[in-house]
Design a protein around this motif. Structure first.
Motif, PDB file in Angstrom:
ATOM      1  N   GLN A   6      44.288  49.862  47.142  1.00 53.28           N
ATOM      2  CA  GLN A   6      43.955  49.090  48.118  1.00 53.28           C
ATOM      3  C   GLN A   6      43.480  47.718  46.967  1.00 53.28           C
ATOM      4  OE1 GLN A   6      40.973  51.461  50.683  1.00 53.28           O
ATOM      5  NE2 GLN A   6      40.737  49.564  50.757  1.00 53.28           N
ATOM      6  N   THR A   7      43.716  46.646  47.389  1.00 53.42           N
ATOM      7  CA  THR A   7      43.661  45.451  47.432  1.00 53.42           C
ATOM      8  C   THR A   7      43.597  44.624  48.105  1.00 53.42           C
ATOM      9  OG1 THR A   7      46.024  44.673  47.134  1.00 53.42           O
ATOM     10  CG2 THR A   7      45.466  46.279  45.108  1.00 53.42           C
ATOM     11  N   PRO A   8      42.716  43.544  47.716  1.00 50.43           N
ATOM     12  CA  PRO A   8      41.747  43.568  47.032  1.00 50.43           C
ATOM     13  C   PRO A   8      40.344  44.456  47.182  1.00 50.43           C
ATOM     14  CG  PRO A   8      41.063  41.748  48.336  1.00 50.43           C
ATOM     15  CD  PRO A   8      41.959  42.720  48.379  1.00 50.43           C
ATOM     16  N   LYS A   9      39.712  44.985  45.726  1.00 53.58           N
ATOM     17  CA  LYS A   9      38.579  45.535  46.165  1.00 53.58           C
ATOM     18  C   LYS A   9      37.169  44.729  46.481  1.00 53.58           C
ATOM     19  CE  LYS A   9      38.336  48.976  42.332  1.00 53.58           C
ATOM     20  NZ  LYS A   9      37.831  49.565  40.999  1.00 53.58           N
ATOM     21  N   TYR A  10      37.896  43.792  46.097  1.00 47.17           N
ATOM     22  CA  TYR A  10      35.621  42.829  47.030  1.00 47.17           C
ATOM     23  C   TYR A  10      36.918  41.591  47.299  1.00 47.17           C
ATOM     24  CZ  TYR A  10      33.167  45.743  43.479  1.00 47.17           C
ATOM     25  OH  TYR A  10      32.983  46.565  43.245  1.00 47.17           O
ATOM     26  N   ILE A  21      44.255  42.860  53.516  1.00 49.32           N
ATOM     27  CA  ILE A  21      43.763  44.027  52.750  1.00 49.32           C
ATOM     28  C   ILE A  21      44.900  44.860  52.697  1.00 49.32           C
ATOM     29  CG2 ILE A  21      42.439  45.935  52.460  1.00 49.32           C
ATOM     30  CD1 ILE A  21      40.841  44.825  54.353  1.00 49.32           C
ATOM     31  N   CYS A  23      46.975  48.251  51.657  1.00 51.02           N
ATOM     32  CA  CYS A  23      47.516  49.008  51.259  1.00 51.02           C
ATOM     33  C   CYS A  23      48.709  50.146  50.643  1.00 51.02           C
ATOM     34  CB  CYS A  23      46.205  50.385  52.259  1.00 51.02           C
ATOM     35  SG  CYS A  23      45.918  51.673  52.046  1.00 51.02           S
ATOM     36  N   THR A 106      37.579  48.206  50.213  1.00 50.54           N
ATOM     37  CA  THR A 106      37.299  47.008  49.917  1.00 50.54           C
ATOM     38  C   THR A 106      36.440  46.379  50.371  1.00 50.54           C
ATOM     39  OG1 THR A 106      40.153  47.053  50.235  1.00 50.54           O
ATOM     40  CG2 THR A 106      38.713  45.318  50.236  1.00 50.54           C
TER      41      THR A 106
END
Lengths: 111, 112
Positions: A6-10, A21, A23, A106
């Motif tokens: 997944q991006t981003p994590k934060y 987000i 995936c 995320t």
């Protein structure tokens, strides 16, 4: 090799913004999912796609829109972000009806 | 609507002890039940999946049982280790296949 990524994590953003987000899974699965985990750690399914077709669409605001360009990807777009959208969002994948494999999550914070 | 409950919410045991985590669900019309563990700040890791026609599944020190008619599943962990410390979640899939419900979780701490 990462199985479900997944991006981003934060993600830290202001109220009212639009964010996405992404995936991706490299397991060859035909089904993908989005979950929301709230501050009390309760996990709730939001959407599921099987072979790019929407099969689960729980009661979530229509500001949330999933998009599956192909079987390996399921993205989540969120419009007009609100404070209550702050949570951890997990993507998962599986062969249809089989064991689910989860991404790392995320962490979304809406200020 | 399906409700999945896990008791206890938190459990603390000394290393080496055998323990049982409980999961109950209100609607017995399930397709399968899955147990996961979640480490702090991480995603979920699948431990065991039991189909509705099965009574139990085993993997190493873990044994999961399913009693569909009474709406219960247990996860048995033998000879617990500090590395088993995590939150354990059960999840049921409805027999239509298209709904998936998570339990409330049990936070396990194994004390060295």
């Amino acid at each position: 090799d990462t199985a479900v990524s997944q991006t981003p994590k934060y993600l830290v953003t202001q109220m009212g913004n639009d964010k996405s987000i992404k995936c991706e899974q490299n397991l060859g699965h035909d089904t993908m999912y989005w979950y929301k985990q709230d501050s009390k750690k309760f996990l709730k399914i939001m959407f599921s796609y099987n072979n790019k077709e929407l099969i689960i669409n729980e009661t979530v605001p229509n500001r949330f829109s999933p998009k599956s360009p192909d079987k390996a990807h399921l993205n989540l777009h969120i419009n007009s972000l609100e404070l209550g959208d702050s949570a951890v969002y997990f993507c998962a994948s599986s062969k249809y009806l089989a064991t689910q494999y989860f991404g790392p999550g995320t962490r979304l914070l809406v200020l | 609507k399906q409700e999945v409950t896990q008791i206890p919410a938190a459990l603390s045991v000394p290393e080496g002890e055998n323990l049982v985590l409980n999961c109950s669900f209100t609607d017995s019309a399930i397709y399968n039940l899955q147990w996961f563990r979640q480490d702090p700040g991480k995603g979920l890791t699948s431990l065991l999946l039991i189909q509705s026609s099965q009574r139990e599944q085993t993997s190493g020190r873990l044994n999961a049982s399913l009693d569909k008619s009474s709406g219960r599943s247990t996860l048995y962990i033998a000879a617990s280790q500090p590395g088993d410390s995590a939150t354990y979640l059960c999840a049921v899939r409805a027999d239509t296949g298209n709904q998936f419900y998570f339990g409330t979780g049990t936070s396990l701490t194994v004390i060295p």
